[in-house]
Design a protein around this motif. Structure first.
Motif, PDB file in Angstrom:
ATOM      1  N   ALA A   1      27.841  11.334  11.106  1.00 37.75           N
ATOM      2  CA  ALA A   1      28.723  10.242  11.533  1.00 37.75           C
ATOM      3  C   ALA A   1      30.189  10.568  11.295  1.00 37.75           C
ATOM      4  N   VAL A   2      30.481  11.577  10.475  1.00 40.36           N
ATOM      5  CA  VAL A   2      31.888  11.938  10.229  1.00 40.36           C
ATOM      6  C   VAL A   2      32.582  12.400  11.505  1.00 40.36           C
ATOM      7  N   PHE A   3      31.809  12.855  12.501  1.00 38.13           N
ATOM      8  CA  PHE A   3      32.403  13.243  13.778  1.00 38.13           C
ATOM      9  C   PHE A   3      32.685  12.029  14.669  1.00 38.13           C
ATOM     10  N   GLY A   4      32.220  10.852  14.236  1.00 39.42           N
ATOM     11  CA  GLY A   4      32.329   9.650  15.042  1.00 39.42           C
ATOM     12  C   GLY A   4      30.962   9.259  15.571  1.00 39.42           C
ATOM     13  N   TRP A   5      30.754   7.951  15.764  1.00 43.91           N
ATOM     14  CA  TRP A   5      29.422   7.499  16.163  1.00 43.91           C
ATOM     15  C   TRP A   5      29.097   7.821  17.616  1.00 43.91           C
ATOM     16  N   ILE A   6      30.099   8.005  18.470  1.00 43.09           N
ATOM     17  CA  ILE A   6      29.826   8.251  19.893  1.00 43.09           C
ATOM     18  C   ILE A   6      29.168   9.610  20.133  1.00 43.09           C
ATOM     19  N   PRO A   7      29.764  10.735  19.662  1.00 47.92           N
ATOM     20  CA  PRO A   7      29.075  12.017  19.885  1.00 47.92           C
ATOM     21  C   PRO A   7      27.707  12.081  19.212  1.00 47.92           C
ATOM     22  N   ALA A   8      27.572  11.459  18.035  1.00 46.54           N
ATOM     23  CA  ALA A   8      26.278  11.453  17.347  1.00 46.54           C
ATOM     24  C   ALA A   8      25.241  10.699  18.174  1.00 46.54           C
ATOM     25  N   LEU A   9      25.628   9.552  18.710  1.00 48.51           N
ATOM     26  CA  LEU A   9      24.703   8.739  19.501  1.00 48.51           C
ATOM     27  C   LEU A   9      24.305   9.449  20.791  1.00 48.51           C
ATOM     28  N   ILE A  10      25.269  10.068  21.462  1.00 48.43           N
ATOM     29  CA  ILE A  10      24.974  10.779  22.719  1.00 48.43           C
ATOM     30  C   ILE A  10      23.956  11.893  22.479  1.00 48.43           C
ATOM     31  N   TRP A  11      24.140  12.643  21.393  1.00 47.05           N
ATOM     32  CA  TRP A  11      23.219  13.743  21.105  1.00 47.05           C
ATOM     33  C   TRP A  11      21.826  13.223  20.745  1.00 47.05           C
ATOM     34  N   ILE A  12      21.768  12.127  19.987  1.00 42.40           N
ATOM     35  CA  ILE A  12      20.459  11.554  19.641  1.00 42.40           C
ATOM     36  C   ILE A  12      19.700  11.146  20.895  1.00 42.40           C
ATOM     37  N   VAL A  13      20.362  10.432  21.798  1.00 40.94           N
ATOM     38  CA  VAL A  13      19.686   9.905  22.992  1.00 40.94           C
ATOM     39  C   VAL A  13      19.325  11.015  23.971  1.00 40.94           C
ATOM     40  N   LEU A  14      20.309  11.809  24.363  1.00 40.08           N
ATOM     41  CA  LEU A  14      20.039  12.866  25.354  1.00 40.08           C
ATOM     42  C   LEU A  14      19.173  13.970  24.763  1.00 40.08           C
ATOM     43  N   GLY A  15      19.417  14.310  23.494  1.00 42.53           N
ATOM     44  CA  GLY A  15      18.600  15.340  22.852  1.00 42.53           C
ATOM     45  C   GLY A  15      17.141  14.933  22.792  1.00 42.53           C
ATOM     46  N   ASN A  16      16.878  13.683  22.435  1.00 36.41           N
ATOM     47  CA  ASN A  16      15.506  13.172  22.381  1.00 36.41           C
ATOM     48  C   ASN A  16      14.810  13.252  23.726  1.00 36.41           C
ATOM     49  N   ILE A  17      15.439  12.667  24.734  1.00 38.37           N
ATOM     50  CA  ILE A  17      14.795  12.507  26.036  1.00 38.37           C
ATOM     51  C   ILE A  17      14.544  13.841  26.729  1.00 38.37           C
ATOM     52  N   PHE A  18      15.539  14.732  26.713  1.00 38.72           N
ATOM     53  CA  PHE A  18      15.449  15.948  27.528  1.00 38.72           C
ATOM     54  C   PHE A  18      15.081  17.210  26.764  1.00 38.72           C
ATOM     55  N   ILE A  19      15.165  17.160  25.427  1.00 29.42           N
ATOM     56  CA  ILE A  19      14.840  18.372  24.656  1.00 29.42           C
ATOM     57  C   ILE A  19      13.750  18.090  23.613  1.00 29.42           C
ATOM     58  N   GLY A  20      14.023  17.171  22.686  1.00 25.86           N
ATOM     59  CA  GLY A  20      13.093  16.941  21.581  1.00 25.86           C
ATOM     60  C   GLY A  20      11.710  16.487  22.007  1.00 25.86           C
ATOM     61  N   ALA A  21      11.641  15.456  22.843  1.00 18.53           N
ATOM     62  CA  ALA A  21      10.342  14.939  23.268  1.00 18.53           C
ATOM     63  C   ALA A  21       9.606  15.940  24.150  1.00 18.53           C
ATOM     64  N   VAL A  22      10.360  16.671  24.986  1.00 15.01           N
ATOM     65  CA  VAL A  22       9.761  17.715  25.836  1.00 15.01           C
ATOM     66  C   VAL A  22       9.209  18.833  24.957  1.00 15.01           C
ATOM     67  N   HIS A  23       9.989  19.238  23.966  1.00 11.91           N
ATOM     68  CA  HIS A  23       9.563  20.269  23.011  1.00 11.91           C
ATOM     69  C   HIS A  23       8.248  19.868  22.344  1.00 11.91           C
ATOM     70  N   ASP A  24       8.155  18.615  21.886  1.00  8.53           N
ATOM     71  CA  ASP A  24       6.981  18.172  21.131  1.00  8.53           C
ATOM     72  C   ASP A  24       5.720  18.123  21.986  1.00  8.53           C
ATOM     73  N   ILE A  25       5.819  17.541  23.188  1.00  8.89           N
ATOM     74  CA  ILE A  25       4.612  17.403  24.011  1.00  8.89           C
ATOM     75  C   ILE A  25       4.151  18.745  24.555  1.00  8.89           C
ATOM     76  N   THR A  26       5.077  19.625  24.920  1.00  7.67           N
ATOM     77  CA  THR A  26       4.663  20.922  25.462  1.00  7.67           C
ATOM     78  C   THR A  26       4.047  21.800  24.372  1.00  7.67           C
ATOM     79  N   ALA A  27       4.588  21.733  23.162  1.00 10.45           N
ATOM     80  CA  ALA A  27       4.000  22.494  22.050  1.00 10.45           C
ATOM     81  C   ALA A  27       2.598  21.992  21.744  1.00 10.45           C
ATOM     82  N   LEU A  28       2.420  20.668  21.777  1.00 10.56           N
ATOM     83  CA  LEU A  28       1.108  20.077  21.504  1.00 10.56           C
ATOM     84  C   LEU A  28       0.086  20.483  22.557  1.00 10.56           C
ATOM     85  N   VAL A  29       0.451  20.369  23.826  1.00 14.80           N
ATOM     86  CA  VAL A  29      -0.489  20.691  24.907  1.00 14.80           C
ATOM     87  C   VAL A  29      -0.802  22.186  24.923  1.00 14.80           C
TER      88      VAL A  29
END
Length: 549
Positions: free
Chosen positions: A77-105
């Motif tokens: 949060a020291v970088f500001g809440w906006i960049p942190a929030l953007i990375w959480i949302v976009l990172g989850n949807i397009f990288i993190g969740a994709v990473h998890d389901i593809t590794a599982l399958v």
């Protein structure tokens, strides 16, 4: 800016992503319930156990969540809440969740084997050996980081220590009665949840006060035993029951947010350089589990794939669980962003991210009539419970990988591996012992950043393995390949910076870890690139032959 509005928008985005992009990924992976999963074909009653999706979600979510989606966003949060929030949302949807389901399958399609075995089939034996070394070193860092987090929480909130010990007893009883006495899941769950809250009450009444080093040693003994015991007796039931604590915490926090509707006090953007370092790459490795985590691929392929009842459950467990973790990361960020900078700095210096989170959620819960002290203690208890979950899961995975590495050595040389090196006790003690020594070294400030970088680099390697696997099958892999490129760029830059910084400070042990991880990732990347080229050449050759014919 309203904190409630931010959470509401994030929930909507995650739901839309689950229904749309999550369904697209499922279609690309061709999930089919007519295929029997390894939980059925390899069932052994120890690691391979068919499990209903609600119970397995509890285990999987408890294992991947831990304290990281709380510590990372609050720290970043020291970088500001906006960049942190953007990375959480976009990172989850397009990288993190994709990473998890593809590794599982991918693991399910390889008889529940680890990402290392997938790399062996797609890249080669050398690639698997390099990955196993990399993964084991990363798991040691994870054990060290979470030993410190949990011990510090138990010291700050002694009630958490008592309750956590009692949780273990409740979990063993739940596993025994459900799996050995066939007690139905619903009544057992109700009784188990009531018992958990009773444990919290006992913990508040009879807190155990011990030193940090004593807690670290006690937890090292615990994770060795827990990592060897059958999953049904402790790991799975404890994770399942603990998940209700986290669900309760998140529901209480969201309802509290609705009632308080806190105003964001923190700066939206604090600049590209802070005391943590430069926004790129530091933000992206500080918020690890809140956006994408390589540890998740080890959980998915190490324990979850062995318990998946049917392939269609992978969407909820892979893509869905990561989005739930993303929501937890958003809530953690809000607890920091609603503070004025001076209060944020004071809490971070005098308690750390977990204390800040507990105070914030406790404040939300006061709107429900829950006293602030109880709300804070409850939040700390939940965080410590999940940090402990991550600990024994990481140690169990370390045991798998340790034995797998020496089994491979035996296959290559044609000689039987020394039984001592493939013994489950040896691999477990080696993992817990190495992590414990790092935890007792007192180098927390140096361990956390390099853990985050190694964890994210592990995620990039898992995406690399899945990309090669998909290419080998002739399937589209753009949704794993491009995120993989981005994660390599982020984590490689971070590790180089951290290694140099630790060398100048004299932290040679941490520097050695960093250099080893860098070398292994470069070697593995070169092997994967060669495999991708060979696949492309073979495909083009096939097309040429068809054209000539």
């Amino acid at each position: 800016m309203s904190g409630l509005l931010i959470v509401g928008v994030c929930i909507a985005l995650f739901l839309i992503a689950y229904v749309t992009y999550g369904s697209y990924i499922v279609k690309q992976l061709d999930l089919d319930d007519n295929r029997k999963t390894p939980a059925h074909t390899e069932q052994d009653g120890v690691d391979y156990v068919p499990t209903k999706s609600p119970v397995l979600l509890g285990h999987h979510f408890a294992s991947i969540a831990g304290a990281s989606p709380i510590v990372g966003p609050i720290t970043a949060a020291v970088f500001g809440w906006i960049p942190a929030l953007i990375w959480i949302v976009l990172g989850n949807i397009f990288i993190g969740a994709v990473h998890d389901i593809t590794a599982l399958v991918a693991s399910v399609r390889h008889k529940g084997k680890s990402i290392g075995m997938i790399i062996q089939d797609s890249i080669g034996v050398s690639g698997k050996k390099l990955f196993n070394l990399f993964a084991w070193l990363t798991l040691v860092l994870i054990v060290a980081a979470f030993l410190i987090i949990t011990a510090n929480t138990f010291v700050a909130e002694p009630a958490a220590g008592t309750a956590s010990l009692l949780f273990i007893i409740v979990a063993v009883l739940y596993g025994f009665f459900v799996y050995r006495r066939n007690v139905p899941t619903l009544p057992a769950t109700i009784i188990g949840i009531v018992a958990l809250f009773a444990c919290i009450a006992v913990g508040l009444a009879f807190p155990i006060s011990l030193s940090q080093s004593t807690w670290v040693l006690l937890m090292m003994v615990y994770i060795v035993i827990a990592s060897i015991a059958p999953v049904w007796i402790l790991l799975q039931p404890r994770d399942y029951l603990n998940s209700f604590l986290l669900y309760s915490l998140m529901i209480g926090a969201v309802v509290g947010l609705v009632l308080t509707n806190p105003t964001i006090q923190f700066s939206g953007f604090s600049g590209f350089k802070t005391d943590l370092g430069y926004l790129f790459p530091v933000l992206f490795v500080t918020i690890a589990c809140g956006a994408v985590s390589g540890f998740h691929s080890l959980v998915a392929s190490g324990t979850t794939s062995k318990q998946l009842n049917k392939e269609s459950d992978a969407k909820l467990l892979g893509y869905g669980a990561m989005l739930i973790e993303g929501l937890l990361a958003v809530i953690a960020l809000i607890t920091a962003a609603m503070l004025i900078p001076a209060d944020y700095s004071n809490l971070m210096k005098n308690g750390g991210p977990v204390a800040l989170f507990s105070a914030g959620v406790g404040q939300f819960m006061t709107t429900l009539g829950i006293p602030l002290a109880i709300g804070k203690s409850f939040s700390a208890l939940v965080v410590s419970a999940f940090a402990l979950t991550t600990l024994d899961t990481a140690t169990r995975l370390g045991r798998f990988i340790f034995a797998e590495y020496f089994d491979q050595e035996a296959k290559e040389t044609g000689k039987a591996a020394p039984s001592v090196l493939t013994n489950k006790w040896v691999g477990t003690v080696a993992t817990a012992g190495a992590g414990g020594l790092l935890a007792l070294s007192g180098q927390w400030a140096a361990i956390w950043p390099i853990f985050g970088s190694a964890n994210q680099l592990l995620g990039a390697i898992a995406l690399l393995a899945v990309s090669v696997w998909l290419a080998k099958m002739g399937k589209s892999n753009w949704y794993t390949k491009y995120p993989m490129y981005f994660m390599f760029a982020v984590t490689f830059t971070a590790l180089v910076t951290l290694v140099w910084g630790n060398l100048t400070k004299g932290n040679y042990l941490i520097s050695i870890f960093g250099v080893a991880l860098l070398i292994l990732s470069v070697l593995l990347g070169s092997l994967a690139n060669k495999s991708l080229k060979n696949i492309a050449v073979g495909r083009n050759s096939g097309k040429s032959q068809k054209t000539t014919a």
